[in-house]
Write a protein that holds these residues in place. Structure first.
Motif, PDB file in Angstrom:
ATOM      1  N   LYS A 239       0.862  -1.189   0.000  1.00  0.00           N
ATOM      2  CA  LYS A 239       0.000   0.000   0.000  1.00  0.00           C
ATOM      3  C   LYS A 239       0.894   1.232   0.000  1.00  0.00           C
ATOM      4  O   LYS A 239       2.010   1.200   0.509  1.00  0.00           O
ATOM      5  N   HIS A 240       0.357   2.329  -0.524  1.00  0.00           N
ATOM      6  CA  HIS A 240       1.134   3.571  -0.519  1.00  0.00           C
ATOM      7  C   HIS A 240       1.534   3.956   0.896  1.00  0.00           C
ATOM      8  O   HIS A 240       2.638   4.415   1.151  1.00  0.00           O
ATOM      9  N   ASP A 244       5.043   5.259   2.702  1.00  0.00           N
ATOM     10  CA  ASP A 244       5.122   6.575   3.337  1.00  0.00           C
ATOM     11  C   ASP A 244       5.692   6.473   4.745  1.00  0.00           C
ATOM     12  O   ASP A 244       6.604   7.216   5.110  1.00  0.00           O
ATOM     13  N   TYR A 275       6.828   3.651  -4.748  1.00  0.00           N
ATOM     14  CA  TYR A 275       5.570   3.100  -4.258  1.00  0.00           C
ATOM     15  C   TYR A 275       4.708   4.177  -3.600  1.00  0.00           C
ATOM     16  O   TYR A 275       3.809   3.880  -2.849  1.00  0.00           O
ATOM     17  N   GLU A 277       2.385   7.811  -3.609  1.00  0.00           N
ATOM     18  CA  GLU A 277       1.399   8.475  -4.441  1.00  0.00           C
ATOM     19  C   GLU A 277       1.380   9.956  -4.107  1.00  0.00           C
ATOM     20  O   GLU A 277       1.227  10.802  -4.967  1.00  0.00           O
ATOM     21  N   ASN A 278       1.590  10.235  -2.845  1.00  0.00           N
ATOM     22  CA  ASN A 278       1.476  11.592  -2.346  1.00  0.00           C
ATOM     23  C   ASN A 278       2.576  12.491  -2.917  1.00  0.00           C
ATOM     24  O   ASN A 278       3.740  12.384  -2.553  1.00  0.00           O
ATOM     25  N   ARG A 279       2.189  13.377  -3.808  1.00  0.00           N
ATOM     26  CA  ARG A 279       3.162  14.246  -4.458  1.00  0.00           C
ATOM     27  C   ARG A 279       3.916  15.117  -3.459  1.00  0.00           C
ATOM     28  O   ARG A 279       5.104  15.360  -3.586  1.00  0.00           O
ATOM     29  N   ALA A 605       0.761  -0.966  -4.951  1.00  0.00           N
ATOM     30  CA  ALA A 605       1.251   0.339  -4.519  1.00  0.00           C
ATOM     31  C   ALA A 605       2.213   0.963  -5.521  1.00  0.00           C
ATOM     32  O   ALA A 605       2.563   2.127  -5.395  1.00  0.00           O
ATOM     33  N   ASN A 607       3.832   2.935  -8.180  1.00  0.00           N
ATOM     34  CA  ASN A 607       3.498   4.166  -8.865  1.00  0.00           C
ATOM     35  C   ASN A 607       3.336   3.916 -10.371  1.00  0.00           C
ATOM     36  O   ASN A 607       4.163   3.242 -10.963  1.00  0.00           O
ATOM     37  N   GLU A 668       3.213  12.331 -13.757  1.00  0.00           N
ATOM     38  CA  GLU A 668       3.084  13.241 -12.628  1.00  0.00           C
ATOM     39  C   GLU A 668       4.417  13.738 -12.120  1.00  0.00           C
ATOM     40  O   GLU A 668       4.592  14.919 -11.898  1.00  0.00           O
ATOM     41  N   ASP A 669       5.371  12.853 -11.980  1.00  0.00           N
ATOM     42  CA  ASP A 669       6.590  13.385 -11.376  1.00  0.00           C
ATOM     43  C   ASP A 669       7.673  13.656 -12.419  1.00  0.00           C
ATOM     44  O   ASP A 669       8.842  13.639 -12.120  1.00  0.00           O
TER      45      ASP A 669
END
Lengths: 719, 435
Positions: A239-240, A244, A275, A277-279, A605, A607, A668-669
């Motif tokens: 999971k993300h 984190d 893995y 997601e949170n930018r 998870a 990315n 995104e990144d």
């Protein structure tokens, strides 16, 4: 102390086996304080260090093992480490002594005994050790436990299946929860070593264990921290949030004083970011990674070098890292050459419109330095800068012209090589300087520079009144030139003829060159091209013109960038030899044995960006039995289900050409990456003149010929 | 993640001590030694040898890499193969050098030869044959390998070898803290902090500094009994950025309130390293926006012509109260340089090394706000000499730090005594001036 020191040096005199034997025998009597024995053994050890063969003394030295003195025991053990494995027929006489020491009251001796035994890969010894190890892994003394943990890896090497049967892997697993941090980290080291073996059991971590290990990190030695951090690569976030949480805890380790700890922590962060997601979190981590990397640059030059090579990779994948810090990489006059070259490459990568002026000013500075190699690369970087950052091109051209004025031969030649590329990048913009370049025609003596100049003369022959004269001069030495120059001359004279087909001189010239090429040249490549041109011109000069002077695709610096998937994979090896030489694990597995080449595992998870460029890995030798080690303590339900053992996917979902499409979709990144290279991809016919140099399947996609860093011989690593 | 072994070479490139290289062929260490010696012959300065050398394998062997670090006249090589972080090897070599220094004082080929048995024991204890570093904390090592001085003392006083067995603590690693021995006793309990900051900068032709950074470290010498738990606070800890710490420092506590909470190792260690940049609060990402002023002004004027050159340099101290110490200025004059003829103002001296072709001007002290000159010329046997385009100056300032870091207080818990505390500051400057 000094007087004794002087005597010690005498031990290095070549001793005779007989003498030592006699001395050892003499020491058996009237040697209450073991002074005689100590002295002889010291001499023997000194001889071992000099490479003199002391193995005939084996039975005599082993006799001393009974001496109740740690110092003597240590020396005998040293002797055994050196010669034990070459004496399988005599080793049995030592075994009882070993067993005795394994049960000594002193934990140092217990540990010493098992350690020495693990160094002697002879079945009888290993068997005896296997017996003892079981107790030692549960010894009450942490020193013994931590030594035993490492010994397990050795026993495992001797016979994996037997070690598994004996339950050692499970015992190691239990040690992961040991109250002593050093024991924990050694258990991790041993499990890692076992897991890296092609026939070893799988070493995977679940979240609980990963967290427990991170808790032990605070009390570990720096080496223990490295082992523990490195082992986190064996945790695959499902999971993300898992990624984190872990990243937040690893982040704090960036404040460690040991450079290797810092780089390992960065490797883990880069891994975990795949893995996430949170930018915001990703940006936060990127921001935090920059300063420790810069701090590494105030260490010794050797650390700087490794750090720089890794920074080069990191900024390609995460361009926000160090984005504003190009100044940190300015070269000092006294930097060792390898540091300078590595910094130069990073300066180029970090250059963009905002700082191009500063960077160019530095490059100009370097162009006046003493080291020829460095100067050349600085000049070349100016050209690359012009190609990369369009608004800076004018200034770069001016700087290059200034350099040409210096008339320093290698500077001029290097400048001409890059100017040729600038012409191609910005057609119709800078051709006005051609006359200036032509003034320096005579100074060119290197094939690459000469070929570049000839290309310019041929390509722009229509704008130069004296192109035919110039070429005529150049052709004078045609038969003595290297192939590279001959090819350039051939094409240039054909171009001249097409431009000026009315001119008798041009006609005569091309005829002469074609005749030489087809009649006197042995090189098949050159000869065939000569025939081809000749026929083209003979059959239909118009078509020949269309072919020879076809519009060339513009040059871009896109191919300077490494392929993203490969980059991700290389970054899993941050800090390793692969990252120094910029070789991906698979390409270099023939070179550097990667016990377990790492790849990102595909989980929910992962990315989407990282998944798009996922490079699957095929493990050639699958372990005969995949044993999943669940963590100690309560088994997590999540861990019990058969995990996908390997991301052995059939093919990468997207080959590299589609990189852009993939990025465009969910990039995104990677927006920042865009900003970094303002040179837009022009159409789909992006051809890079240098990409042909990159046919060996290695990583770096193009760039200048030596931009494909390889383990060096005499060449440099960069460019 | 393991290194293959360690080899120590003397100044002539011959091995003095090496680990046993159990799992490799006997030729393995030899090809690494050769690789290093070969690389050395190909560079003009020994420090230009690539620190991670590529070593081709013998016959079918896999190639490997040779990481190396110099130390005085010695060179320590660490062969690595496989998936290993070269920094791991380099960090290990550095650590081993520190240990040698701790044990032998001065590390050189001759001290190594004189104490080879100790060095051997150290190698055995610090590096396992599988290449895993074992015990490298000096505090713990002293329990298992007796430093030569102590050993000799014991031998001469007691005359008995038995005592050395008891001298090596019978209960090593009893301490729950890996970096600190258990049950230490000191007669006077003292702790000293040495704050050393180094300014490194490049100054461009126009006199404006192009890049500069200040890195600092807190060298600590701790002689405290028992297991003291210390809490160190600064009055201006906000100035410090990018800190890195000795493993003893509790990192979560620092993140929370910028206090250093730690149980110190015994003896010398580096408590903290940091960077100081005045701009750090406003622009955390851009380094060196507001730069630290360089404490001297240097006005160089250099003319290089076909046959040599002239130099005229004026140095002015910008400090108004303190003196600058150990000032030196260096310039590489280029191939063929010779016949230097220079004049220095009072208090200075100059020298030219014909081997390295470096011209050097030194002053033991530069008083506050004073100005000094250095001028003269040299002749070159090579037409158009290519001399360095940058001067290198180095100096120190005692009792001064750029960050003006101040220790607020040191609180001790866990023990009852009141320690004696000392704090000292020092600045080092290393600036490159282009002309």
């Amino acid at each position: 102390m000094s007087s004794q020191a002087g005597q010690d040096a005498k031990f290095f005199q070549r001793g005779k086996i007989q003498e030592f034997r006699a001395e050892l025998q003499a020491a058996e009597v009237k040697d209450k304080k073991f002074i005689k024995r100590r002295t002889v053994l010291k001499k023997i050890v000194a001889n071992i260090t000099m490479g003199n063969d002391m193995s005939p003394l084996f039975p005599d030295v082993v006799q001393c093992l009974g001496t109740p003195l740690l110092e003597i025991k240590k020396m005998v053990y040293l002797f055994l480490v050196s010669y034990g494995k070459s004496k399988p027929d005599q080793i049995h006489i030592v075994i009882p002594r070993f067993l005795e020491d394994c049960n000594d009251r002193n934990p140092l001796i217990r540990a010493l005994a098992i350690r020495t035994m693990s160094y002697i890969p002879i079945p009888v010894v290993t068997e005896a050790l296997t017996e003892q190890l079981r107790h030692c892994l549960k010894d009450r003394d942490p020193y013994v436990r931590k030594t035993a943990a490492i010994c397990v890896a050795k026993v495992y090497t001797a016979d994996p299946r037997k070690a598994e049967k004996a339950g050692f892997v499970e015992m190691l697993r239990d040690l992961l929860l040991d109250p002593n941090a050093t024991v924990v980290s050694n258990a991790v080291a041993a499990l890692t070593e076992i897991g890296d073996r092609p026939d070893g059991v799988f070493f995977k971590l679940n979240l609980t264990i990963a967290n427990k290990l991170l808790a032990a990190i605070g009390e570990s030695s720096e080496w223990g921290q490295i082992y523990i951090l490195d082992s986190l690569l064996r945790f695959v976030p499902e999971k993300h949030s898992e990624a984190d949480v872990l990243a937040e805890r690893v982040l704090i380790q960036l404040q460690h004083a040991n450079s290797a700890v810092v780089l390992t922590a960065i490797k883990i962060l880069l891994y975990l970011m795949n893995y996430m997601e949170n930018r915001r979190l990703i940006e936060h981590i990127c921001k935090k990674m920059g300063p420790p990397l810069v701090t590494l640059l105030s260490s010794g030059p050797e650390v700087q070098y490794v750090a720089l090579r890794n920074i080069l990779l990191i900024i390609q994948r995460r361009p926000t890292v160090l984005r504003n810090d190009v100044k940190v990489f300015f070269c000092k006059y006294n930097d060792p050459i390898y540091v300078k070259l590595a910094k130069l490459e990073i300066m180029y990568r970090l250059a963009r419109e905002e700082n191009a002026k500063e960077v160019l000013a530095e490059l100009q500075e370097y162009a006046s330095e003493v080291d020829v190699d460095f100067v050349r690369k600085a000049v070349r970087s100016m050209g690359r800068l012009a190609i990369k950052v369009e608004p800076a091109a004018d200034l770069c051209i001016k700087a290059l012209l200034d350099l040409i004025e210096t008339k320093v031969s290698y500077v001029v030649q290097e400048a001409i090589i890059v100017i040729k590329d600038i012409f191609r990048r910005y057609p119709g913009k800078y051709e006005g300087i051609i006359p200036t370049l032509c003034e320096h025609l005579d100074a060119l003596d290197e094939p690459e520079a000469k070929a570049a100049m000839i290309w310019i003369v041929g390509q722009y022959a229509d704008r130069m009144d004296n192109a035919d004269e110039l070429l005529d001069d150049l052709v004078y030495t045609f038969l003595e030139e290297p192939v590279e120059v001959q090819l350039a001359l051939l094409t240039a004279s054909v171009k001249l003829f097409i431009y000026k087909s009315k001119s008798e001189k041009a006609k005569e010239l091309v005829h002469r060159v074609l005749k030489w090429t087809t009649e006197e040249i042995d090189n098949p490549d050159l000869r065939d091209r000569g025939f081809m041109y000749w026929r083209l011109l003979a059959i239909n000069p118009g078509v020949a013109g269309e072919i020879v002077l076809a519009e060339k695709p513009a040059i871009t610096t896109d191919s300077d960038r490494m392929d993203r998937g490969a980059l991700d994979q290389l970054l899993l090896h941050t800090g390793t030899l692969g990252s120094i030489y910029h070789k991906n694990p698979e390409a270099s597995s023939r070179e550097f044995p990667y016990p377990a080449a790492r790849a990102l595992a595909d989980t929910p998870a992962l990315n989407p960006n990282s998944r798009a460029v996922l490079v699957p890995i095929t493990r050639t030798q699958l372990p005969p039995a995949v044993i999943n080690i669940p963590g100690p303590g309560p088994n997590e339900p999540g861990n019990q289900k058969p995990e996908p053992p390997l991301p052995a996917k059939p093919a990468p979902p997207l080959p590299t050409e589609d990189e852009d499409a993939a990025e465009g979709g969910g990039g995104e990144d990677d927006e920042s990456e865009r900003v970094l290279s303002p040179v837009a991809v022009q159409g789909d016919a992006v051809a890079d003149p240098y990409s042909g140099l990159d046919q060996l399947g290695t990583l770096s996609a193009g760039g200048y010929s030596a931009d494909n860093p390889r383990p060096k011989e005499d060449d440099d690593l960069l460019f | 993640m393991a290194i293959d072994g360690l080899i120590i070479l003397d100044g002539a490139g011959r091995p003095i001590v090496q680990t046993s290289f159990q799992s490799t062929s006997p030729a393995y260490p030899l090809i690494h030694i050769d690789a290093y010696n070969n690389a050395l012959t190909k560079v003009s300065r020994p420090e230009d040898v690539d620190p991670v050398l590529y070593v081709a394998g013998i016959s079918n062997d896999k190639p490997s890499a040779c990481c190396h670090v110099g130390c005085g006249d010695l060179r320590l090589l660490c062969p690595v193969s496989g998936d290993v972080d070269p920094l791991f090897a380099l960090a290990f070599i550095r650590t081993f050098i520190d240990i040698l220094q701790e044990y032998l004082g001065h590390v050189s080929a001759s001290t190594l030869r004189d104490n080879f048995d100790v060095v051997y024991q150290l190698l055995e204890e610090t590096l396992d044959s599988g290449g895993h570093p074992l015990t490298t904390s000096p505090n713990a090592l002293r329990d298992i390998v007796i430093p030569p001085s102590l050993l000799n003392k014991l031998l001469s006083v007691a005359g008995a070898n038995i005592s050395s067995l008891s001298a090596a603590s019978s209960n090593p690693f009893a301490s729950p803290i890996p970096w600190r021995k258990a049950n230490l006793r000191h007669n006077s309990n003292e702790i000293y902090f040495d704050v050393v900051e180094e300014l490194r900068a490049i100054v461009g032709r126009n006199g404006v500094s192009l890049s500069s950074d200040v890195s600092g470290k807190i060298n600590t010498n701790c002689k405290l009994s028992g297991t003291p738990d210390l809490l160190l606070t600064f009055t201006n800890s906000k100035l410090l950025t990018d800190c890195s710490f000795h493993p003893c420092v509790r990192l979560p506590r620092w993140s929370k309130d910028k206090c250093l909470s730690f149980v110190p190792p015994d003896g010398h260690f580096i408590l903290q390293e940091y960077r100081y940049s005045p701009s750090s609060t406003s622009h955390p990402s851009a380094l060196g926006v507001n730069q630290v002023p360089i404490p001297i002004m240097l006005k160089p004027s250099v003319m290089v012509n076909e046959t040599g050159g002239t130099i005229d340099v004026t140095v002015t101290s910008r400090l108004t109260t303190r003196a600058i110490e150990d000032f030196s200025l260096e310039l590489y004059l280029g191939q063929g340089a010779g016949a230097p003829n220079f004049m220095v103002s009072a208090g200075g001296s100059w020298a030219f090394d014909p081997r390295s072709l470096i011209l050097r001007w030194e002053m033991a002290t530069v008083p506050a706000s004073s100005s000094h000159t250095f001028r003269g010329s040299w002749i070159s046997s090579v037409p158009h000499p290519r001399s360095a385009h940058a001067f290198r100056t180095k100096f120190a300032i005692q009792g001064h730090t750029f960050s003006a870091l101040k220790i607020d207080q040191l609180r001790l818990s866990g023990e009852t005594y009141k320690p004696y505390k000392g704090v000292r500051g020092r600045s080092l400057v290393d600036v490159e001036w282009r002309w």
